[in-house]
Design a protein around this motif. Structure first.
Motif, PDB file in Angstrom:
ATOM      1  N   MET A 149      30.982  18.085 -37.953  1.00  0.00           N
ATOM      2  CA  MET A 149      32.046  17.860 -36.973  1.00  0.00           C
ATOM      3  C   MET A 149      33.306  17.521 -37.759  1.00  0.00           C
ATOM      4  SD  MET A 149      32.427  14.948 -33.995  1.00  0.00           S
ATOM      5  CE  MET A 149      31.543  15.752 -32.673  1.00  0.00           C
ATOM      6  N   ASN A 150      34.304  18.399 -37.684  1.00  0.00           N
ATOM      7  CA  ASN A 150      35.525  18.143 -38.455  1.00  0.00           C
ATOM      8  C   ASN A 150      36.393  17.082 -37.772  1.00  0.00           C
ATOM      9  OD1 ASN A 150      37.360  19.348 -36.572  1.00  0.00           O
ATOM     10  ND2 ASN A 150      36.936  21.365 -37.425  1.00  0.00           N
TER      11      ASN A 150
ATOM     12  N   GLU B 230      37.695  17.927 -34.151  1.00  0.00           N
ATOM     13  CA  GLU B 230      36.595  17.836 -33.179  1.00  0.00           C
ATOM     14  C   GLU B 230      36.242  16.369 -32.917  1.00  0.00           C
ATOM     15  OE1 GLU B 230      34.252  21.965 -34.383  1.00  0.00           O
ATOM     16  OE2 GLU B 230      33.899  20.130 -35.540  1.00  0.00           O
TER      17      GLU B 230
ATOM     18  N   ARG C 298      38.868  14.806 -30.638  1.00  0.00           N
ATOM     19  CA  ARG C 298      38.671  15.210 -29.232  1.00  0.00           C
ATOM     20  C   ARG C 298      37.604  14.344 -28.566  1.00  0.00           C
ATOM     21  NH1 ARG C 298      38.459  21.020 -31.035  1.00  0.00           N
ATOM     22  NH2 ARG C 298      40.635  21.663 -31.041  1.00  0.00           N
ATOM     23  N   GLU C 299      36.493  14.139 -29.260  1.00  0.00           N
ATOM     24  CA  GLU C 299      35.407  13.318 -28.714  1.00  0.00           C
ATOM     25  C   GLU C 299      35.826  11.862 -28.584  1.00  0.00           C
ATOM     26  OE1 GLU C 299      32.361  14.170 -27.401  1.00  0.00           O
ATOM     27  OE2 GLU C 299      33.292  16.139 -27.537  1.00  0.00           O
TER      28      GLU C 299
ATOM     29  N   ASP D 147      47.104  22.129 -37.769  1.00  0.00           N
ATOM     30  CA  ASP D 147      46.345  20.879 -37.818  1.00  0.00           C
ATOM     31  C   ASP D 147      47.223  19.689 -37.441  1.00  0.00           C
ATOM     32  OD1 ASP D 147      43.963  22.107 -38.575  1.00  0.00           O
ATOM     33  OD2 ASP D 147      44.301  21.773 -40.722  1.00  0.00           O
TER      34      ASP D 147
ATOM     35  N   GLU E 197      47.909  19.746 -33.635  1.00  0.00           N
ATOM     36  CA  GLU E 197      46.699  19.390 -32.893  1.00  0.00           C
ATOM     37  C   GLU E 197      46.398  17.900 -33.033  1.00  0.00           C
ATOM     38  OE1 GLU E 197      42.700  21.579 -31.546  1.00  0.00           O
ATOM     39  OE2 GLU E 197      43.725  22.305 -33.316  1.00  0.00           O
TER      40      GLU E 197
END
Length: 142
Positions: free
Chosen positions: A72-73, A76, A79-80, A103, A106
């Motif tokens: 999981m980068n 990601e 986001r979680e 990047d 985001e």
């Protein structure tokens, strides 16, 4: 200035970078407990106390996050983290080698407190960590 020590979570899969952060903390006399996760999944498990991982108590107030990691980068993970009502308010600072504008956009859209491209020299890295320490010591946390 708030000198209270609080937990910091470093999420980075590169052991050399982890050692550099630890050395930079030592050189800057940063006493905050530093917890280390090797990827986003491991970090979430440490924050939640799931998958057999011991929960970090108290919850870290700051996460230093790499972007390029297996499983999981960093994006990601962000986001979680931001979806979780218990964890979403944790301050996150990106510390990565990625200088990609995609990047950066985001990451900032996921409410990071800062985005730092890791300096090449250790001396510059120590300086960057010193500035970060001053920043998080000046910031008032709830």
């Amino acid at each position: 200035m708030n000198n209270k020590l609080y937990n910091i979570l470093l999420v980075d899969d590169d052991q050399v970078d982890v050692m550099n952060v630890q050395r930079a903390f030592k050189k800057n006399n940063i006493q905050n407990p530093l917890h280390i996760a090797n990827n986003g999944m491991e970090a979430l498990d440490m924050l939640r106390g799931t998958e057999g991982r011991e929960k970090i108590i108290p919850t870290p107030r700051l996460i230093l996050l790499d972007i390029n990691m297996p499983r999981m980068n960093g994006i990601e993970f962000l986001r979680e983290l931001r979806k979780d009502p218990v964890l979403r308010s944790i301050s996150v600072i990106i510390m990565t080698t990625s200088n990609d504008d995609k990047d950066k956009f985001e990451a900032y859209n996921l409410n990071v407190a800062g985005y730092i491209v890791k300096p090449v020299s250790f001396e510059k890295f120590v300086g960057a960590v010193s500035v970060l320490n001053t920043y998080w010591q000046l910031c008032e946390m709830p």
